[in-house]
Design a protein around this motif. Structure first.
Motif, short mmCIF file in Angstrom:
data_model
loop_
_atom_site.label_atom_id
_atom_site.label_comp_id
_atom_site.label_asym_id
_atom_site.label_seq_id
_atom_site.Cartn_x
_atom_site.Cartn_y
_atom_site.Cartn_z
N THR A 47 21.63 41.86 50.53
CA THR A 47 22.69 42.16 51.49
C THR A 47 22.63 41.13 52.63
N THR A 50 26.67 43.17 57.50
CA THR A 50 26.92 44.60 57.37
C THR A 50 28.13 44.81 56.46
N ARG A 54 29.34 50.50 55.40
CA ARG A 54 27.91 50.78 55.57
C ARG A 54 27.47 50.57 57.02
N GLU A 55 28.40 50.69 57.94
CA GLU A 55 28.09 50.43 59.34
C GLU A 55 27.09 51.44 59.91
N ASP A 56 26.99 52.62 59.33
CA ASP A 56 26.10 53.66 59.88
C ASP A 56 24.70 53.63 59.27
N GLU A 57 24.43 52.65 58.41
CA GLU A 57 23.13 52.63 57.73
C GLU A 57 22.05 51.88 58.50
N ASP A 58 22.41 51.32 59.65
CA ASP A 58 21.43 50.60 60.47
C ASP A 58 20.68 49.55 59.64
N LEU A 59 21.44 48.63 59.03
CA LEU A 59 20.87 47.65 58.12
C LEU A 59 20.09 46.55 58.84
N GLU A 60 20.35 46.38 60.12
CA GLU A 60 19.65 45.37 60.93
C GLU A 60 19.84 43.96 60.40
N GLY A 61 20.98 43.73 59.78
CA GLY A 61 21.26 42.37 59.29
C GLY A 61 21.75 41.49 60.42
N ASP A 175 31.37 39.92 60.29
CA ASP A 175 31.44 40.73 61.51
C ASP A 175 32.48 40.20 62.46
#
Length: 459
Positions: A47, A50, A54-61, A175
């Protein structure tokens, strides 16, 4: 979906071997569409940024900026990179094509990546690809995206290769989209007019996310697509603007202002437009990537990008510019006109055969005293003889009382053309090399040329 057998029995080991492998994988250089490249990217399990939904998954990308536009993409990417680096962020940039070495296509932390950095990611894309055919551009793009995604970056800047909607970098949900300029180029793929081309570039937008447009005359198709998607549209003249000149300039966005700034280190008539779009993008992403006024000043003052109205002092002066369509060539002509007096201008010119050659010639004719047309090392290029014929046809069709009585010659490659121009030049003349990344790259293989006219003492 295109399916071709794997044509290589042995696994490539070096970057050169991987690039040669990529050149053999697909029967055409350009195969517009995201289906194949998107499927292969999904199979990597990687990945970047973001993904939509999937904005709520806190991916920290990392924050991903995607930059499209007919011209100005490279300058915009470089200025964005310079400011973010000055602010202390870890930044990766992907752009294409390269001038001399493939590694130029990716910078991390302001430095070119190495072949050793890239090779494992080529192998990973090959494993994910299976029997799916990818073009050279698609394969190499995915390999670099994988490298960027696994490098622990704060921000990633992606330059679109062609158009936007169907370009390989658009497998990544940006983004913040940036559209620099929209003009006539690649019309076989993107459509016959600015509205059609604008619609293709608008394909990099994402719903609810910012899209910054730097073009002062934005096509309706771009605005309509933003409204249809519900994208956060930042228009030049409405949401961001600038005022000033070559001495000092100021910028205003929706809620931020920067006053009394020095002109960016990149020269050229459109650089304040590009810089305005960059500052708007940074304002749009300020909650995730806050930058100080000092970082803006330092970043703009120190940015470098080879081949964009790059002036190399010497006797004669040398100017390198990758302008490869009439829109960019018009900007180059304006920039040359503003340089001051030079007794003669010598133009080393190589170009692709699918470009508007007459349009490029028309912009430069009032300035050029001697043309040095050259072959380029790609089948897509127009031959030197074809370029010479196009110049002579333009001269015959449109006599200009104010244009110099130019000479035209042909040469085997850009360096041979440059040497011929140097042999004919006086120390106070200038030589401009333009028309393609291949043309500029062709005179940079051994580093920056240092010019001395024949009757000048050696450096």
């Amino acid at each position: 979906m295109s399916q071709l057998p794997n044509t290589s029995a042995a696994t490539p080991a070096t970057l050169d071997e991987w690039l040669a492998h990529c050149e053999r994988l697909h029967p055409v250089a350009i195969d517009m569409g995201l289906e194949r490249v998107g499927e292969v990217w999904q199979r990597t399990g990687i990945t970047l940024g973001t993904p939509m939904g999937r904005e709520d998954e806190d991916l920290e990308g990392p924050v991903v900026f995607t930059v499209a536009g007919t011209n100005g993409k490279g300058s915009t990417c470089a200025m964005l990179e310079g400011i973010l680096l000055s602010a202390g962020f870890k930044v990766g940039v992907y752009g294409s094509p390269h001038l001399v070495r493939f590694e130029e296509r990716c910078r991390i932390g302001g430095e070119l990546v190495t072949a050793a950095d890239l090779v494992p990611h080529f192998a990973a894309i090959e494993a994910a690809r299976g029997e799916t055919a990818l073009t050279y551009f698609e394969f190499t793009t995915l390999a670099i995206l994988r490298l960027l995604a696994t490098s622990g970056l704060d921000a990633v800047i992606l330059e679109v290769g062609l158009g936007g909607r169907l370009d390989a970098v658009n497998v990544i949900d940006t983004d913040c989209a940036i559209i620099t300029s929209i003009d006539l180029d690649h019309m076989d793929y993107l459509g016959p007019d600015r509205e059609s081309i604008g619609r293709e570039k608008a394909g990099i937008m994402r719903a609810g996310r910012p899209v910054v447009v730097s073009d002062p005359q934005v096509p309706h198709s771009v605005v309509a697509r933003a409204e249809e998607l519900g994208a956060d549209l930042w228009l030049f003249g409405r949401d961001h603007n600038y005022a000033g000149d070559r001495q000092q300039w100021s910028w205003g966005g929706r809620a931020k202002r920067f006053n009394g700034m020095a002109y960016p280190a990149l020269r050229g008539a459109n650089q304040l437009l590009n810089a305005s779009g960059v500052l708007a993008a940074l304002e749009a992403m300020r909650n995730r990537l806050p930058v100080s006024a000092q970082a803006v000043r330092t970043g703009l003052a120190t940015v470098e990008l080879p081949g964009r109205f790059q002036i190399i002092p010497g006797q004669p002066t040398l100017i390198l510019d990758v302008a490869h369509n009439p829109h960019a060539t018009a900007t180059l002509a304006v920039n040359l006109d503003q340089m001051g007096f030079y007794p003669r201008t010598h133009a080393v010119w190589g170009a692709m055969s699918d470009k508007d050659l007459g349009g490029m010639i028309a912009k430069m004719r009032p300035l050029v005293d001697a043309w040095y047309c050259c072959d380029l090392p790609t089948a897509r290029a127009a031959g030197a003889a074809e370029l010479k014929q196009a110049i002579e046809a333009e001269m015959a069709a449109h006599p200009l009382a104010t244009a110099p009585k130019a000479t035209v010659s042909t040469h085997a490659d850009p360096m041979a053309a440059l040497k011929a121009a140097l042999a004919a030049a006086d120390p106070t003349d200038r030589i401009v090399v333009f028309g393609s990344f291949y043309t500029v790259g062709g005179v940079l293989h051994d580093g920056l040329p240092k010019l001395n006219a024949p009757h000048m003492p050696a450096a």
